[in-house]
Each structure stands twice: as structure tokens, then as C-alpha cells.
Design a protein around this motif. Structure first.
Motif, short mmCIF file in Angstrom:
data_model
loop_
_atom_site.label_atom_id
_atom_site.label_comp_id
_atom_site.label_asym_id
_atom_site.label_seq_id
_atom_site.Cartn_x
_atom_site.Cartn_y
_atom_site.Cartn_z
N HIS A 84 0.86 -1.19 0.00
CA HIS A 84 0.00 0.00 0.00
C HIS A 84 0.89 1.23 0.00
O HIS A 84 2.01 1.20 0.53
CB HIS A 84 -0.91 0.02 1.24
N ILE A 85 0.39 2.30 -0.58
CA ILE A 85 1.16 3.55 -0.61
C ILE A 85 0.25 4.70 -0.19
O ILE A 85 -0.94 4.72 -0.53
CB ILE A 85 1.77 3.81 -2.00
N ILE A 86 0.80 5.60 0.60
CA ILE A 86 0.09 6.82 0.99
C ILE A 86 0.76 7.98 0.29
O ILE A 86 1.95 8.24 0.51
CB ILE A 86 0.12 7.03 2.52
N SER A 87 0.02 8.66 -0.56
CA SER A 87 0.59 9.76 -1.33
C SER A 87 0.20 11.10 -0.73
O SER A 87 -0.97 11.41 -0.59
CB SER A 87 0.10 9.71 -2.79
N ALA A 88 1.22 11.89 -0.38
CA ALA A 88 1.01 13.27 0.07
C ALA A 88 1.45 14.25 -1.01
O ALA A 88 1.57 15.44 -0.76
CB ALA A 88 1.78 13.53 1.37
N LEU A 89 1.65 13.73 -2.22
CA LEU A 89 2.00 14.59 -3.34
C LEU A 89 0.84 15.53 -3.68
O LEU A 89 -0.32 15.19 -3.48
CB LEU A 89 2.32 13.75 -4.59
N PRO A 90 1.14 16.71 -4.22
CA PRO A 90 0.05 17.53 -4.76
C PRO A 90 -0.73 16.73 -5.80
O PRO A 90 -0.16 15.90 -6.51
CB PRO A 90 0.80 18.71 -5.41
N ALA A 91 -2.02 16.96 -5.87
CA ALA A 91 -2.88 16.17 -6.76
C ALA A 91 -2.37 16.18 -8.20
O ALA A 91 -2.41 15.15 -8.89
CB ALA A 91 -4.31 16.68 -6.70
N SER A 92 -1.89 17.33 -8.67
CA SER A 92 -1.42 17.43 -10.05
C SER A 92 -0.20 16.55 -10.29
O SER A 92 -0.03 16.00 -11.40
CB SER A 92 -1.10 18.89 -10.39
N LYS A 93 0.67 16.42 -9.30
CA LYS A 93 1.86 15.56 -9.43
C LYS A 93 1.46 14.09 -9.45
O LYS A 93 1.97 13.30 -10.25
CB LYS A 93 2.83 15.83 -8.28
N LEU A 94 0.54 13.73 -8.57
CA LEU A 94 0.07 12.34 -8.54
C LEU A 94 -0.64 12.00 -9.84
O LEU A 94 -0.54 10.87 -10.35
CB LEU A 94 -0.86 12.12 -7.35
N ALA A 95 -1.36 12.97 -10.41
CA ALA A 95 -2.10 12.74 -11.66
C ALA A 95 -1.18 12.25 -12.77
O ALA A 95 -1.55 11.34 -13.53
CB ALA A 95 -2.81 14.02 -12.09
N THR A 96 -0.01 12.84 -12.89
CA THR A 96 0.91 12.45 -13.96
C THR A 96 1.43 11.03 -13.77
O THR A 96 1.78 10.36 -14.75
CB THR A 96 2.12 13.42 -14.02
N LEU A 97 1.45 10.55 -12.53
CA LEU A 97 1.98 9.22 -12.24
C LEU A 97 0.94 8.12 -12.46
O LEU A 97 1.30 6.97 -12.73
CB LEU A 97 2.48 9.16 -10.79
N VAL A 98 -0.34 8.45 -12.35
CA VAL A 98 -1.38 7.40 -12.46
C VAL A 98 -2.18 7.49 -13.75
O VAL A 98 -2.96 6.58 -14.05
CB VAL A 98 -2.35 7.47 -11.25
#
Length: 272
Positions: A84-98
Motif C-alpha cells: 500500500h502507498i500513501i501519497s502526500a504529493l500535490p494532486a497534479s503531481k500524482l495525476a501524472t503518475l497514475v
């Protein structure tokens, strides 16, 4: 963070700290830390390392692959696997990864906008404020290049000094500060506004200028519905991903701490 790192269940009868009791009894509106707010991440770092946790600095996450029971992600040049992973990245940064694997989720995340701000801390010798107060915010209708001023020396003791925090930018960053403002240009504007509004005409003894790009998420109309759709998507597809941080349920320090705690306790099967 890996789910296995959160060992042990939470007690139903938590011990309320003396500090929490004091804050409730004295009805604190604000709080800070001796040495500044950076003491918080520094203390967290020491605690994590003491427990054997690993912290990778200056190693951005480059790839994330979400499966039903595991996550494969690349940090720097090293590939890791977790359950499991908990992401505290800004939403826009996480968007590019998923986005490649989950385009619908990526679109929702990338639709949460952010703004840039400049913060100028000023210290003047002596007491210059006519009224003791927290500070003030400036209505956008005033058409001036600051968002507000916090009277730090009224909130916390600073000796025989007047300490102010001038907040600038936000939605009007480019309009008032330009596309690429320098610390010098931002400082000049801040000092001029303090002079015009608070009638402090002398130069500050000390100053600090911080320009932060895309740092504050904007909760525009429909934000809470969007966050609900994001979390619903994660549940529906049983993705081993939790999202925390300022992009979703509050931009303040208290808010992001609470969002992290809720995510961890959900993994542990407890709740607050």
C-alpha cells in the motif's frame, strides 16, 4: 509508506496529552513551535529514522503501477514494491503518475488547481502597531498587491520588535508580481504596502522573502464532489493507494495532519 510499517492497533481509550488538555482549556486559536514550524518535519524525520524508517531526499517518484494487492513504484533510479502507498504529493503531481494506468483518476486529480504565493517576513525595531490584533486580510475589491498581513509579534512574544508576515500572490500572482518576480522586487512591494497601510516608514532590520510556486490548492466550486469521486474510484477499483495532504480536505497544517492520521487508522482498521 508501507502498511506493514503501522504495527499494533490503536487503543480505544487514548491517553489525551497534557498539551491537548491545555489547548482545550485555554481555547487556543493558533499554535506554533519554538524554533519555527520547521521543527515539526525535523522531529518527524528523527522519529522515523529512530524506528528504522528510510527517508529518500531529492529522489522524486517517477513511476507508479497500482495492482490489486501491491504497488510498484520507482523513486530515483530504484524500483520498490509495497502492499500500500500513501501519497502526500500535490494532486497534479500524482495525476501524472497514475494517468496512463487510470486516466479517469488522473483527470480528476489534475483538475484540482493550485496558485503561487510570495511570503515576506519583516522585523522592525520597536513597537509600531497601533492595535494588538492577529492581522488582516485584504478584499480583492481593494485592488492592492497583497493578500493580507499577520501581526506575528502580537501572536507570539518577539521582544521589543514588530514582526510581520506579508502574504502576496494567489490568484493575482502574475497580475501584481509578474511572471518571474525576484525576491528584491517582492520585498520592495511588501515594504511599500506596510508603509501605506500601517504607516511604518522605517526600513526593517531583518527580512526573509519566500516565493512558492503552485503551493496552495484551490477549492473551487465542485471541489468536495471531485474529492468524493477520487476516493470512490480508489475504493471501487480496490487500489492500494491513499491520498492525503492539502489537495483534498483542507490546506492547513491541522488539516493535513488529520488527513494523514485518518488514512493510517483506516489501514489499521481503527478510526478517530
Amino acid at each position: 509508506m508501507v502498511k506493514n510499517a503501522f504495527k499494533g492497533g490503536a487503543s480505544k481509550n487514548r491517553n489525551v496529552s497534557e498539551l491537548l488538555k491545555k489547548s482545550q482549556e485555554e481555547k487556543w486559536n493558533i499554535w506554533s513551535l519554538k524554533g519555527g514550524m520547521e521543527v515539526l518535519p525535523q522531529t518527524l524525520e528523527r522519529a522515523i529514522r529512530k524506528k528504522g524508517g528510510e527517508i529518500l531526499l531529492n529522489n522524486p517518484c517517477k513511476e507508479i503501477s497500482l495492482e490489486n494487492n501491491k504497488v510498484i513504484f520507482k523513486v530515483g533510479q530504484i524500483t520498490h514494491e509495497a502492499n500500500h502507498i500513501i501519497s502526500a504529493l500535490p494532486a497534479s503531481k500524482l495525476a501524472t503518475l497514475v494517468h496512463a494506468q487510470h486516466p479517469q483518476l488522473g483527470r480528476e486529480l489534475s483538475a484540482i488547481p493550485t496558485v503561487s504565493v510570495a511570503v515576506v517576513n519583516l522585523q522592525y525595531k520597536g513597537k509600531h502597531l497601533k492595535n494588538e490584533a492577529f492581522g488582516f486580510l485584504v478584499p480583492s475589491s481593494e485592488k492592492i498587491p497583497i493578500l493580507g498581513i499577520i501581526y506575528d509579534s502580537c501572536c507570539f512574544s518577539n521582544g521589543d520588535n514588530t514582526v510581520l508576515t506579508v502574504m502576496m500572490g494567489g490568484k493575482w500572482f502574475k497580475e501584481y508580481l509578474g511572471s518571474c518576480p525576484t525576491p528584491e522586487s517582492v520585498l520592495k512591494i511588501a515594504i511599500a504596502q506596510v508603509g501605506d497601510i500601517l504607516k511604518i516608514t522605517e526600513q526593517p532590520e531583518k527580512h526573509c522573502v519566500t516565493i512558492m510556486r503552485d503551493c496552495i490548492p484551490q477549492y473551487v466550486l465542485g471541489h468536495h464532489d471531485r474529492v468524493a469521486r477520487i476516493k470512490s474510484y480508489l475504493r471501487k477499483h480496490n487500489l492500494p493507494l491513499s491520498v492525503v495532504g492539502a489537495s483534498y480536505d483542507g490546506v492547513g497544517i491541522n488539516d493535513v495532519i488529520l488527513s494523514a492520521r485518518r488514512a493510517v487508522e483506516k489501514l489499521r482498521g481503527t478510526s478517530i
